[in-house]
Motif scaffolding. Structure first.
Motif, PDB file in Angstrom:
ATOM      1  N   UNK A  10      -5.311  -2.460   0.886  1.00  0.00           N
ATOM      2  CA  UNK A  10      -6.736  -2.700   1.053  1.00  0.00           C
ATOM      3  C   UNK A  10      -7.024  -2.850   2.546  1.00  0.00           C
ATOM      4  N   UNK A  11      -7.422  -1.759   3.205  1.00  0.00           N
ATOM      5  CA  UNK A  11      -7.661  -1.838   4.650  1.00  0.00           C
ATOM      6  C   UNK A  11      -8.947  -2.587   4.960  1.00  0.00           C
ATOM      7  N   UNK A  12      -8.993  -3.175   6.134  1.00  0.00           N
ATOM      8  CA  UNK A  12     -10.209  -3.878   6.568  1.00  0.00           C
ATOM      9  C   UNK A  12     -11.341  -2.896   6.822  1.00  0.00           C
ATOM     10  N   UNK A  13     -10.997  -1.678   7.252  1.00  0.00           N
ATOM     11  CA  UNK A  13     -11.994  -0.617   7.385  1.00  0.00           C
ATOM     12  C   UNK A  13     -11.326   0.703   7.026  1.00  0.00           C
ATOM     13  N   UNK A  14     -12.105   1.722   6.675  1.00  0.00           N
ATOM     14  CA  UNK A  14     -11.509   2.982   6.186  1.00  0.00           C
ATOM     15  C   UNK A  14     -10.581   3.660   7.189  1.00  0.00           C
ATOM     16  N   UNK A  15     -10.704   3.329   8.459  1.00  0.00           N
ATOM     17  CA  UNK A  15      -9.900   4.008   9.477  1.00  0.00           C
ATOM     18  C   UNK A  15      -8.698   3.179   9.920  1.00  0.00           C
ATOM     19  N   UNK A  16      -8.402   2.093   9.226  1.00  0.00           N
ATOM     20  CA  UNK A  16      -7.276   1.248   9.622  1.00  0.00           C
ATOM     21  C   UNK A  16      -5.959   1.973   9.391  1.00  0.00           C
ATOM     22  N   UNK A  17      -5.032   1.775  10.315  1.00  0.00           N
ATOM     23  CA  UNK A  17      -3.693   2.353  10.200  1.00  0.00           C
ATOM     24  C   UNK A  17      -2.728   1.458  10.971  1.00  0.00           C
ATOM     25  N   UNK A  18      -1.457   1.562  10.648  1.00  0.00           N
ATOM     26  CA  UNK A  18      -0.457   0.783  11.361  1.00  0.00           C
ATOM     27  C   UNK A  18       0.917   1.376  11.101  1.00  0.00           C
ATOM     28  N   UNK A  19       1.864   0.971  11.955  1.00  0.00           N
ATOM     29  CA  UNK A  19       3.272   1.323  11.796  1.00  0.00           C
ATOM     30  C   UNK A  19       4.087   0.049  11.922  1.00  0.00           C
ATOM     31  N   UNK A  20       4.909  -0.209  10.922  1.00  0.00           N
ATOM     32  CA  UNK A  20       5.701  -1.427  10.923  1.00  0.00           C
ATOM     33  C   UNK A  20       7.128  -1.169  10.488  1.00  0.00           C
ATOM     34  N   UNK A  21       8.039  -2.018  10.976  1.00  0.00           N
ATOM     35  CA  UNK A  21       9.454  -1.918  10.616  1.00  0.00           C
ATOM     36  C   UNK A  21       9.790  -3.015   9.613  1.00  0.00           C
ATOM     37  N   UNK A  22      10.267  -2.579   8.423  1.00  0.00           N
ATOM     38  CA  UNK A  22      10.549  -3.497   7.326  1.00  0.00           C
ATOM     39  C   UNK A  22      12.044  -3.789   7.295  1.00  0.00           C
ATOM     40  N   UNK A  23      12.377  -5.060   7.196  1.00  0.00           N
ATOM     41  CA  UNK A  23      13.777  -5.491   7.071  1.00  0.00           C
ATOM     42  C   UNK A  23      13.901  -6.422   5.875  1.00  0.00           C
ATOM     43  N   UNK A  24      14.996  -6.259   5.113  1.00  0.00           N
ATOM     44  CA  UNK A  24      15.240  -7.128   3.975  1.00  0.00           C
ATOM     45  C   UNK A  24      15.772  -8.486   4.421  1.00  0.00           C
ATOM     46  N   UNK A  25      15.603  -9.490   3.548  1.00  0.00           N
ATOM     47  CA  UNK A  25      16.098 -10.845   3.829  1.00  0.00           C
ATOM     48  C   UNK A  25      17.030 -11.260   2.685  1.00  0.00           C
ATOM     49  N   UNK A  26      17.835 -12.297   2.944  1.00  0.00           N
ATOM     50  CA  UNK A  26      18.850 -12.706   1.962  1.00  0.00           C
ATOM     51  C   UNK A  26      18.220 -13.232   0.676  1.00  0.00           C
ATOM     52  N   UNK A  27      17.038 -13.825   0.750  1.00  0.00           N
ATOM     53  CA  UNK A  27      16.420 -14.408  -0.443  1.00  0.00           C
ATOM     54  C   UNK A  27      15.633 -13.381  -1.262  1.00  0.00           C
ATOM     55  N   UNK A  28      15.754 -12.086  -0.917  1.00  0.00           N
ATOM     56  CA  UNK A  28      15.057 -11.057  -1.685  1.00  0.00           C
ATOM     57  C   UNK A  28      13.679 -10.735  -1.169  1.00  0.00           C
ATOM     58  N   UNK A  29      13.211 -11.462  -0.173  1.00  0.00           N
ATOM     59  CA  UNK A  29      11.908 -11.170   0.419  1.00  0.00           C
ATOM     60  C   UNK A  29      12.093 -10.150   1.546  1.00  0.00           C
ATOM     61  N   UNK A  30      11.055  -9.947   2.316  1.00  0.00           N
ATOM     62  CA  UNK A  30      11.131  -8.987   3.407  1.00  0.00           C
ATOM     63  C   UNK A  30      10.305  -9.498   4.584  1.00  0.00           C
ATOM     64  N   UNK A  31      10.548  -8.886   5.725  1.00  0.00           N
ATOM     65  CA  UNK A  31       9.734  -9.136   6.916  1.00  0.00           C
ATOM     66  C   UNK A  31       9.330  -7.791   7.493  1.00  0.00           C
ATOM     67  N   UNK A  32       8.132  -7.722   8.034  1.00  0.00           N
ATOM     68  CA  UNK A  32       7.629  -6.489   8.616  1.00  0.00           C
ATOM     69  C   UNK A  32       7.125  -6.782  10.026  1.00  0.00           C
ATOM     70  N   UNK A  33       7.560  -5.980  10.975  1.00  0.00           N
ATOM     71  CA  UNK A  33       7.178  -6.156  12.379  1.00  0.00           C
ATOM     72  C   UNK A  33       6.127  -5.124  12.744  1.00  0.00           C
TER      73      UNK A  33
END
Length: 791
Positions: A128-151
Motif C-alpha cells: 500500500x504505497x503512500x502515493x501511486x508513484x512511490x518506489x524503493x529498493x531494500x536489502x532483506x536479511x533473515x533473522x534467527x527468530x524467523x523475522x526479517x530486517x530490510x535496509x
C-alpha cells in the motif's frame, strides 16, 4: 612516402610520451571487463509470431483492398495500428500486474547478482504505497527468530512475515515460503506498475515480418529466460482478449438496438393478430374468395418490399440517432445489421477502428498527448460525414419506398371492388403480415448478432508462441574483451592527442618544420647540470658535446660557398639558452683551431655568471661605446677555457641600451676584431622582447634563432617567420635547444638514430677509457695544452 614516415614516427613518439596513460588505463579496462564478465547476468532472448487477420474486408472489396492491389500498401496502416495496440500501456500494465513484475527480487552474493523470478523464498503479499508513484529498493536479511530486517536508504526496519511493516514509502507485507538464512541477502525493488510497463514497452521489439506481410514478430531480452517468454505470451493473450472484447461491444450494442425495436413491434403485432381473429369470429368468416386470396398474396409481396425498405429506413434512422446522441461520447456504432449500402458499412467499420485506436492511444499516452488529440479530431470530423451519408442513403431509399407505396395503392383500388367484409378482412390481414414480417426479420438479426457474440474470434492468430530460451545471447566474452582492449588503447590515445593539442609549446624538431620554413640546423640536448654552463671540454665525448660538434659542421651549409665569420644569436624571449649555446659553440670552434671571440651585446641583461673568464677585463662593450679612449684590447679578455677563445663582456648596465647599440663605434669594434679572429659570436638580446637585435643586423653574416624545447611557444615561431620573410636579419636559421635525450623525439632525421642511443656510444667509450687507463691529475695537466690544439 617520407611525409608518411614522419607522421608515423611522430605518432609513435606521442604514444611513448604518454605511455603512463596506457599503463594505467589499459589494465583498468581489462580489469573492468573481467569484473563485468564475472558479475554480469546472462541475457536471453525470446520471440513469438502473431498473424493479424485482415477480416475487415471479408465478403466485399473496399477501397483499402483496391489501394493494396495497386501496391500503395494502404493496409499497412492497419498493421501499424495493431502494433500500437500490442505495445499499449494498459495491455502491458495488465501483464505486469498478472506476473507481479512490479516486485523484483535479486539474490546478492558478493559482487554477483541472481534474479529470482518465481523462485524467491520471499513474496510481497500486499503493498500500500503512500502515493501511486512511490518506489524503493531494500536489502532483506533473515533473522534467527524467523523475522526479517530490510535496509532502505541506509535505515534498517525490522518486520514479521505476514504482518504489515510501516516504511516511509507505504505499508509492506511480506510472506516467506521457506526460511531465509541470516547470511542470505535478497534485494527487493518495488516500482509503480506503469513505470515497469513503460520500461518493458521500450525494451519490447515489435516488427513486421516482410514488407507486405501481416505477421508481427515480438522479441524481448531479459536476464531470466522464462520471464521474457511469459511477458510476450501475456501481451499476445491480452491483445487477443482486448480485440475480442472490442468486437463483442459492437455486437452487444447491435443486439440492444434490435431488442428495442422488437419490443415496439411485438405489441403492434399482437394487437393486429387480435383484431383479425376477432373480426373473423364476429363475421363467421373462415376463408377468403379466390380473387381475395390472389389479391392478398399480391398485397403480401408488396408489403414485404415496403417492410424491407421500412426496416432499412428504421436501421438508418437508429444509427443516425445513435451518432447524434453520442456526438460527445466515443461509443462504438452498431455495424452487424445487414445494410445494403457497402460504402456506409465500410464507413461504420472504419469509425469503430478509429474509436478503438482512440482508446488504445488514450490508455498508452494519456489525455493531453498530441496523437490522441489528432485521433479525436479525426473521429469528430468523420462522424458528420457518416451522418450526411445516412441522410443521402435514406433519401434514395425513400424514392424506392414511395414507388412501392404507389404499387400498393393500385392493389388497394382493386381491393375496393371486393365485398366490404372481405375487403376489411384483407386490410386487417395485411397489417398483421407487415408487423409479422418485420418482427421475424428483427428476430433473425438478433440471433445472428447473438451467434457472432458467442463465437467472436480474436484479430490475431498466434503462429509461434514464445518459449524460454536455452542458450544466452550475451554477454559475449570475446566482444567484451575486444571492447576493453579497444577502450584501453583508444582512451589514452585520445588523451595523448588532446594533451598534445592543448600543449602550445615546441617539443621536437617536427613542431618547427610544420610551422616555419626557416631551416633547423642543429638540435641540442638537455643537461641536468644546471650549475655547469660549459658542456664542451677537450676530451668530452658526451652526447651534448657531439651535438655542438654537429652544429659546428652544419654551419657550413647555412651559406653555401661562403664562410661564416660572424653569427648573431637571438631568440624569442629570455631563458631559451642563448648564452649557454654561445659559450659552448665558442668552445667548440676554439677546439677546432679557430680563434673565436664571444661578443656579449645583451646590454639589458648581462650574463656575467655564464661567462667566467680567468681574467676579467676592466672594461666592457658599454665602456667602449661610451668612452672613445677605451680601446678594443682593453675590453678583450681571455676565456680561461681555451687559449683561442676570448670574451668581450657587456660591462656596466647602461641606462640607454637601444641608443648605444646604434653607435658607430660598435661597427668599428666588430670590423677591428674581424681581422684578429676567425669566428665571432654575438650574444644579442631576445628579438621578441626588444628591437636591439634588429638594429645590429649588419654586424653578422648569419643569424641563429634559438628555440627551447618545452619552453618556447609555437606562436613565437611567427617572429622568425616574419624576420625570414622580410629579411630583417641575415641568413636566419634555427637551433632547437633543450631536447631530452632519453625521451622520444630527441633525434635528428637523416643521421641514423636517436641522440639518446647514437651518442650513448661516445659516453660508453669515455666511461671505458676512464676505467681502463685512469690517468693521473698530473698527466692530465701535462697534456692539456697539447690536446687543446686538437679539434
Amino acid at each position: 612516402m617520407a611525409q608518411g614516415q614522419i607522421n608515423h614516427r611522430k605518432f609513435l613518439n606521442l604514444i611513448s610520451r604518454y605511455k603512463y596513460a596506457y599503463l594505467i588505463i589499459l589494465p583498468l579496462m581489462l580489469g573492468a571487463a573481467y569484473i563485468y564478465l564475472e558479475t554480469a547476468q546472462s541475457k536471453y532472448e525470446s520471440s513469438a509470431l502473431i498473424l493479424i487477420n485482415e477480416d475487415a474486408t471479408a465478403g466485399h472489396l473496399d477501397e483499402e483492398a483496391i489501394f493494396a492491389e495497386f501496391g500503395l500498401n494502404k493496409l499497412k496502416k492497419n498493421i501499424e495500428n495493431e502494433m500500437l495496440m500490442i505495445k499499449s500501456l494498459p495491455a502491458v500494465a495488465h501483464v505486469v500486474r498478472e506476473n507481479d513484475l512490479q516486485y523484483n527480487f535479486v539474490e546478492i552474493d558478493g559482487f554477483k547478482r541472481r534474479d529470482l523470478y518465481k523462485g524467491s523464498p520471499i513474496e510481497v503479499a500486499d503493498w500500500e504505497p503512500t502515493n501511486p508513484h512511490s518506489s524503493f529498493t531494500g536489502k532483506i536479511s533473515g533473522k534467527y527468530d524467523g523475522s526479517y530486517s530490510i535496509e532502505i536508504d541506509e535505515i534498517t526496519y525490522d518486520g514479521q512475515y505476514g504482518s504489515r511493516l510501516r516504511i516511509p514509502q507505504g505499508y509492506l507485507t511480506l510472506t516467506s515460503a521457506k526460511e531465509v538464512s541470516k547470511n542470505q541477502v535478497i534485494e527487493l525493488t518495488v516500482s509503480p506498475v506503469n513505470s515497469v510497463a513503460e520500461g518493458l514497452i521500450e525494451e519490447l521489439d515489435v516488427r513486421v515480418v516482410g514488407e507486405r506481410s501481416s505477421t508481427i514478430q515480438l522479441g524481448l531480452k531479459d536476464v531470466v529466460a522464462q520471464r521474457a517468454a511469459d511477458i510476450i505470451n501475456g501481451i499476445l493473450n491480452r491483445y487477443n482478449k482486448e480485440t475480442v472484447d472490442t468486437k463483442n461491444r459492437v455486437f452487444q450494442n447491435t443486439i440492444d438496438l434490435i431488442n428495442k425495436r422488437i419490443g415496439l413491434i411485438n405489441g403492434e403485432l399482437t394487437s393486429a393478430e387480435s383484431r383479425v381473429e376477432q373480426y373473423k369470429r364476429s363475421r363467421n368468416m373462415v376463408e377468403l374468395s379466390t380473387e381475395g386470396s390472389l389479391l392478398l398474396n399480391e398485397l403480401a409481396a408488396s408489403n414485404k418490399d415496403i417492410s424491407a425498405a421500412e426496416v432499412e429506413l428504421e436501421i438508418l434512422e437508429s444509427i443516425g440517432e445513435f451518432l447524434e446522441e453520442n456526438k460527445n461520447n466515443f461509443e462504438f456504432v452498431p455495424t452487424n445489421s445487414r445494410l445494403t449500402n457497402l460504402t456506409l458499412a465500410n464507413q461504420l467499420t472504419k469509425f469503430n477502428e478509429l474509436l478503438r485506436e482512440y482508446e488504445d492511444t488514450k490508455g498508452k499516452l494519456g489525455h493531453m498527448h498530441p496523437d490522441l488529440q489528432t485521433i479525436e479530431k479525426q473521429v469528430k470530423n468523420f462522424r458528420p460525414t457518416i451522418i450526411e451519408n445516412i441522410k443521402s442513403i435514406r433519401k434514395d431509399l425513400l424514392v424506392e419506398y414511395n414507388a412501392a407505396l404507389d404499387s400498393k395503392t393500385q392493389l388497394e383500388v382493386r381491393l375496393k371492388s371486393l365485398p366490404k367484409m372481405e375487403r376489411e378482412l384483407i386490410e386487417m390481414q395485411r397489417q398483421k403480415d407487415i408487423q409479422e414480417d418485420l418482427y421475424l426479420y428483427l428476430l433473425q438479426k438478433r440471433e445472428e448478432s447473438a451467434i457472432s457474440l458467442a463465437v467472436t474470434t480474436p484479430t490475431g492468430t498466434i503462429i509461434q508462441p514464445a518459449e524460454a530460451a536455452v542458450d544466452p545471447i550475451g554477454p559475449i566474452k570475446a566482444q567484451i574483451w575486444l571492447i576493453a582492449i579497444f577502450l584501453g588503447i583508444a582512451l589514452p590515445t585520445g588523451f595523448a592527442f588532446v594533451m598534445d593539442g592543448m600543449n602550445d609549446k615546441i617539443q621536437f624538431e617536427g613542431d618547427i618544420t610544420a610551422q616555419s620554413p626557416v631551416p633547423v640546423v642543429g638540435v641540442l640536448g638537455y643537461t641536468k647540470k644546471k650549475k655547469e654552463d660549459l658542456a664542451v671540454l677537450a676530451h668530452s665525448r658526451s652526447a651534448i658535446a657531439e651535438m655542438f660538434r654537429m652544429l659546428r659542421a652544419n654551419l657550413a651549409y647555412v651559406t653555401p660557398g661562403k664562410e661564416i665569420k660572424s653569427v648573431l644569436i637571438t631568440s624569442s624571449i629570455s631563458s631559451e639558452g642563448k648564452s649557454f649555446i654561445t659559450l659552448n659553440l665558442g668552445m667548440t670552434q676554439a677546439l677546432s683551431g679557430k680563434r673565436t671571440l664571444i661578443l656579449e651585446l645583451d646590454l639589458r641583461k648581462p650574463k656575467g655568471d655564464v661567462y667566467k673568464p680567468a681574467r676579467r677585463a676592466e672594461e666592457g662593450v658599454v665602456n667602449y661605446l661610451v668612452d672613445p679612449k677605451v680601446t678594443a684590447e682593453q675590453i678583450i679578455a681571455p676565456s680561461g677555457l681555451h687559449p683561442k677563445l676570448d670574451i668581450i663582456g657587456s660591462g656596466p648596465k647602461p641606462p640607454n641600451p637601444s641608443e648605444l647599440i646604434l653607435s658607430s663605434r660598435l661597427w668599428e669594434l666588430v670590423t677591428e676584431v674581424k681581422d684578429q679572429y676567425d669566428f665571432i659570436i654575438i650574444d644579442a638580446p631576445p628579438v621578441g622582447l626588444v628591437a636591439d637585435a634588429l638594429q645590429i643586423d649588419h654586424l653578422a653574416d648569419a643569424t641563429m634563432y634559438v628555440v627551447r624545447a618545452g619552453f618556447t611557444r609555437k606562436a613565437h615561431l611567427e617572429i622568425i617567420n616574419d624576420i625570414n620573410e622580410k629579411e630583417k636579419l641575415p641568413k636566419p636559421f634555427i637551433v632547437l635547444n633543450g631536447v631530452h635525450l632519453n625521451k622520444p623525439g630527441g633525434y635528428k632525421p637523416g643521421y641514423g638514430a636517436q641522440y639518446g642511443h647514437g651518442y650513448g656510444y661516445y659516453m660508453e667509450d669515455k666511461a671505458k677509457a676512464f676505467k681502463k687507463f685512469k690517468p693521473s691529475v698530473a698527466q692530465q695537466n701535462g697534456t692539456r695544452e697539447k690536446t687543446q690544439e686538437v679539434s
